[in-house]
Write a protein that holds these residues in place. Structure first.
Motif, PDB file in Angstrom:
ATOM      1  N   VAL A 198      35.020  49.277  41.261  1.00 55.64           N
ATOM      2  CA  VAL A 198      35.432  47.908  40.930  1.00 55.64           C
ATOM      3  C   VAL A 198      34.453  46.899  41.531  1.00 55.64           C
ATOM      4  CG1 VAL A 198      37.256  46.180  41.137  1.00 55.64           C
ATOM      5  CG2 VAL A 198      37.853  48.566  40.725  1.00 55.64           C
ATOM      6  N   LEU A 199      33.996  47.151  42.755  1.00 59.95           N
ATOM      7  CA  LEU A 199      33.026  46.259  43.387  1.00 59.95           C
ATOM      8  C   LEU A 199      31.737  46.208  42.565  1.00 59.95           C
ATOM      9  CD1 LEU A 199      31.950  44.506  45.702  1.00 59.95           C
ATOM     10  CD2 LEU A 199      31.386  46.618  46.932  1.00 59.95           C
ATOM     11  N   HIS A 200      31.224  47.350  42.166  1.00 58.25           N
ATOM     12  CA  HIS A 200      29.984  47.374  41.388  1.00 58.25           C
ATOM     13  C   HIS A 200      30.185  46.764  40.004  1.00 58.25           C
ATOM     14  CE1 HIS A 200      26.959  49.557  43.794  1.00 58.25           C
ATOM     15  NE2 HIS A 200      28.022  50.041  44.424  1.00 58.25           N
TER      16      HIS A 200
ATOM     17  N   GLU B 277      44.008  50.861  34.870  1.00 55.73           N
ATOM     18  CA  GLU B 277      43.417  49.622  34.358  1.00 55.73           C
ATOM     19  C   GLU B 277      44.110  48.396  34.946  1.00 55.73           C
ATOM     20  OE1 GLU B 277      41.806  51.173  29.979  1.00 55.73           O
ATOM     21  OE2 GLU B 277      43.506  49.801  30.109  1.00 55.73           O
ATOM     22  N   ASN B 278      45.432  48.461  35.093  1.00 55.55           N
ATOM     23  CA  ASN B 278      46.162  47.343  35.707  1.00 55.55           C
ATOM     24  C   ASN B 278      45.702  47.113  37.145  1.00 55.55           C
ATOM     25  OD1 ASN B 278      47.685  46.860  33.407  1.00 55.55           O
ATOM     26  ND2 ASN B 278      49.379  48.168  34.058  1.00 55.55           N
ATOM     27  N   ARG B 279      45.468  48.198  37.863  1.00 56.97           N
ATOM     28  CA  ARG B 279      45.005  48.054  39.251  1.00 56.97           C
ATOM     29  C   ARG B 279      43.578  47.530  39.280  1.00 56.97           C
ATOM     30  NH1 ARG B 279      46.911  49.294  44.286  1.00 56.97           N
ATOM     31  NH2 ARG B 279      48.878  49.776  43.287  1.00 56.97           N
ATOM     32  N   MET B 280      42.763  47.923  38.314  1.00 55.53           N
ATOM     33  CA  MET B 280      41.412  47.373  38.217  1.00 55.53           C
ATOM     34  C   MET B 280      41.461  45.857  38.054  1.00 55.53           C
ATOM     35  SD  MET B 280      39.436  50.027  35.690  1.00 55.53           S
ATOM     36  CE  MET B 280      39.001  51.696  36.179  1.00 55.53           C
ATOM     37  N   GLU B 281      42.335  45.386  37.194  1.00 54.62           N
ATOM     38  CA  GLU B 281      42.474  43.938  36.982  1.00 54.62           C
ATOM     39  C   GLU B 281      42.865  43.237  38.270  1.00 54.62           C
ATOM     40  OE1 GLU B 281      44.928  42.671  33.795  1.00 54.62           O
ATOM     41  OE2 GLU B 281      44.039  44.019  32.322  1.00 54.62           O
ATOM     42  N   ALA B 282      43.816  43.823  39.007  1.00 58.46           N
ATOM     43  CA  ALA B 282      44.264  43.207  40.255  1.00 58.46           C
ATOM     44  C   ALA B 282      43.128  43.137  41.269  1.00 58.46           C
ATOM     45  CB  ALA B 282      45.446  43.992  40.823  1.00 58.46           C
ATOM     46  N   TYR B 283      42.355  44.206  41.382  1.00 56.30           N
ATOM     47  CA  TYR B 283      41.238  44.218  42.321  1.00 56.30           C
ATOM     48  C   TYR B 283      40.156  43.217  41.919  1.00 56.30           C
ATOM     49  CZ  TYR B 283      42.662  48.115  45.289  1.00 56.30           C
ATOM     50  OH  TYR B 283      43.316  48.896  46.209  1.00 56.30           O
ATOM     51  N   LEU B 284      39.910  43.078  40.631  1.00 49.55           N
ATOM     52  CA  LEU B 284      38.949  42.077  40.174  1.00 49.55           C
ATOM     53  C   LEU B 284      39.436  40.673  40.497  1.00 49.55           C
ATOM     54  CD1 LEU B 284      37.837  43.449  36.673  1.00 49.55           C
ATOM     55  CD2 LEU B 284      36.403  43.176  38.704  1.00 49.55           C
ATOM     56  N   ALA B 285      40.731  40.423  40.295  1.00 48.98           N
ATOM     57  CA  ALA B 285      41.295  39.099  40.568  1.00 48.98           C
ATOM     58  C   ALA B 285      41.125  38.712  42.032  1.00 48.98           C
ATOM     59  CB  ALA B 285      42.775  39.074  40.189  1.00 48.98           C
ATOM     60  N   ARG B 286      41.141  39.710  42.921  1.00 51.61           N
ATOM     61  CA  ARG B 286      41.011  39.414  44.348  1.00 51.61           C
ATOM     62  C   ARG B 286      39.652  38.793  44.685  1.00 51.61           C
ATOM     63  NH1 ARG B 286      42.813  44.139  47.871  1.00 51.61           N
ATOM     64  NH2 ARG B 286      44.589  42.932  48.644  1.00 51.61           N
TER      65      ARG B 286
END
Length: 529
Positions: A434-436, A491-500
């Motif tokens: 997610v960071l990359h 995918e939902n968790r990816m969205e949450a991590y991106l939002a952070r």
């Protein structure tokens, strides 16, 4: 003759006394302790330390021996009475103070490398030019990349006196940079999220009960009430406690009159009651409190008081079960004892404390055993609802001894997560991906004014998932057979991590809570009552 004897008598007496002292000295030196004077008034522990210090064959660090002895003593007490060395005491104090001396970044250890995930606005690191995605190679003269280093080690290297500088060696892309950062006093909020779920329902998440928690709570409530709040979801999941006074002050804002909030009592601590003292900011609105097995101590004081008075509906899973009150007693060497001095009881007289007579390991492992025996999944598996019953004003039956049992039980999802996905979460590969992804697509969040808009309109779809599938191959994880339901969860968790990255924890929880079954159950309850 008599006169001569009287003249020599003092001299003879002195001679006998000297001979007696000499014989006594020789006899004492022949004893096993060599005539060591340890004092009759000291404890056996002090005597042993003195003997070791003066007679042991090799040099020894007596302070370390004493610290270990104190630890052993504390281990004979309850699981929450502990010895705090100076460094641990400092960290404990900082954790609850709402302030710490640092450089103003959030970081995470991913694959033995310190990755900067967030740079506080207007903080020392932003002023020094640090950016999200920077990797820390060295802190001062200490290399922290490429080897297993504890998070506490990194934290201790970064922290220091306000106004002093710490030199960081940073890897940004392929470029090594030397970045000096001046340490400052960094605020550390205990309230990590506050927002409106809809036009009436507000959400607040409190991470721990610190010295600033009550002020943060009141400020959040003021803002949410301006936005139309009439109902509240108060999230205490994962909140391991902190200052009891903070929990009492917040409970006071939910309860009316001079209602009892909690009382404490111990063998050497007389019974003390804590009651409401002021008109509350939210005494009548509908309220739910979210808890789980990691909600402990001050979280249980608050949720227990609200449950006893029928003020809130408790939603989630059974809490930790810690009903002991600790005080910190400083020692002369800078260390301290965190000692249990009393038990606390809810307004109805419930003691929430779990039994600990089988030892500390069994006590701590009990929480994790709930996953194995079904208690984390099914309400009927919770066998703590036995023994003495307590009746609330409305006639509901409650139980003590084992934590707060929620009024509405929401178990963990019984859908199994694949071994491949678990592996990627536990080894940090998911976080790294997610960071990359963010670093490669930094403008992906620019069009969205809020986390909710982002979640509604951003569709990672096949592109992001396919990238993740390719990324996972580096860890020999095959995601081609992962079912669609699990793919959607990831995918939902990816969205949450991106939002952070853009909105920090507040954005993270706004996105994550959209698919959280506990939040959904609490929302449904508020809407249907």
């Amino acid at each position: 003759m008599k006169k001569k004897f009287e003249v020599w008598l003092p001299l003879l007496f002195s001679l006998v006394l000297i001979i007696g002292m000499f014989i006594g000295y020789k006899l004492r030196s022949a004893q096993p302790n060599g005539g060591l004077s340890v004092g009759s008034s000291g404890s056996a522990l002090n005597e042993a330390a003195a003997i070791i210090k003066q007679k042991y064959v090799d040099s020894v660090k007596i302070d370390s021996l004493e610290a270990n002895a104190i630890r052993e003593m504390m281990d004979e007490l309850d699981p929450h009475s502990v010895y705090l060395p100076p460094l641990d005491l400092k960290e404990t104090t900082e954790d609850l103070s709402g302030q710490f001396m640092g450089i103003g970044v959030e970081y995470k250890l991913i694959r033995d490398t310190v990755n900067i995930l967030s740079v506080f606005k207007n903080g020392p690191s932003e002023k020094a030019g640090l950016k999200i995605g920077d990797q820390v190679i060295k802190i001062g003269d200490s290399t922290v990349a490429g080897k297993k280093v504890a998070a506490t080690t990194v934290s201790n290297l970064i922290k220091g006196a306000i106004g002093t500088k710490v030199n960081l060696q940073i890897l940004r892309g392929n470029q090594l940079l030397q970045v000096p950062v001046t340490r400052a006093d960094i605020p550390r909020p205990t309230l990590v999220a506050a927002y409106m779920i809809d036009k009436n329902i507000g959400y607040i998440k409190l991470d721990r009960f610190g010295s600033t928690s009550y002020r943060e709570f009141m400020e959040a409530m003021e803002q949410l009430k301006k936005q139309g709040l009439t109902q509240l979801i108060f999230d205490l999941r994962g909140n391991g406690g902190g200052y009891m006074d903070a929990a009492i002050d917040i409970a006071d804002e939910f309860l009316s009159g001079d209602k009892l909030i909690v009382y404490t009592e111990g063998l050497n601590s007389p019974k003390k009651e804590y009651r409401c003292k002021r008109p509350g900011v939210f005494e009548t609105g509908k309220l739910t409190v979210l808890v789980d097995e990691l909600s402990a101590s001050a979280s249980e004081i608050l949720s227990g008081a609200l449950q006893d008075w029928d003020r809130a509906m408790i939603v989630g899973r059974r809490t930790f079960g810690k009903g002991l009150v600790q005080e910190i007693f400083p020692l002369s060497d800078g260390a301290a004892l965190k000692l249990t001095v009393a038990r606390y009881y809810t307004p109805l007289g419930r003691s929430i404390q779990r039994p600990y007579n089988k030892g500390k390991k069994v006590y701590m492992d009990e929480v994790w055993s709930r996953y194995a025996n079904g208690q984390a999944y099914f309400a009927d598996s919770n066998k703590v609802n036995t023994g003495k019953q307590y009746k609330t004003p409305s006639g509901r039956i409650l139980y003590g001894s084992g934590g707060i049992m929620p009024d509405i039980f929401v178990g963990l999802d019984t859908t199994k997560t694949s071994k491949e996905i678990n592996k990627l979460f536990f080894n940090g590969s998911f976080n790294e991906f997610v960071l990359h992804y963010y670093l490669d697509n930094q403008k992906v969040l620019d069009p969205y004014p809020s986390p909710l808009t982002f979640s509604q309109q951003f569709q990672p779809g096949k592109k992001m998932w396919l990238e993740f599938v390719g990324w996972a191959k580096k860890d020999s994880a095959n995601l081609s057979t992962v079912p669609d339901s699990e793919r959607v969860r990831v995918e939902n968790r990816m969205e949450a991590y991106l939002a952070r990255f853009k909105w920090r924890d507040n954005g993270f929880y706004q996105v994550l809570n959209l698919t959280d079954p506990v939040v959904a159950r609490a929302t449904d309850y508020l809407k249907t009552q």
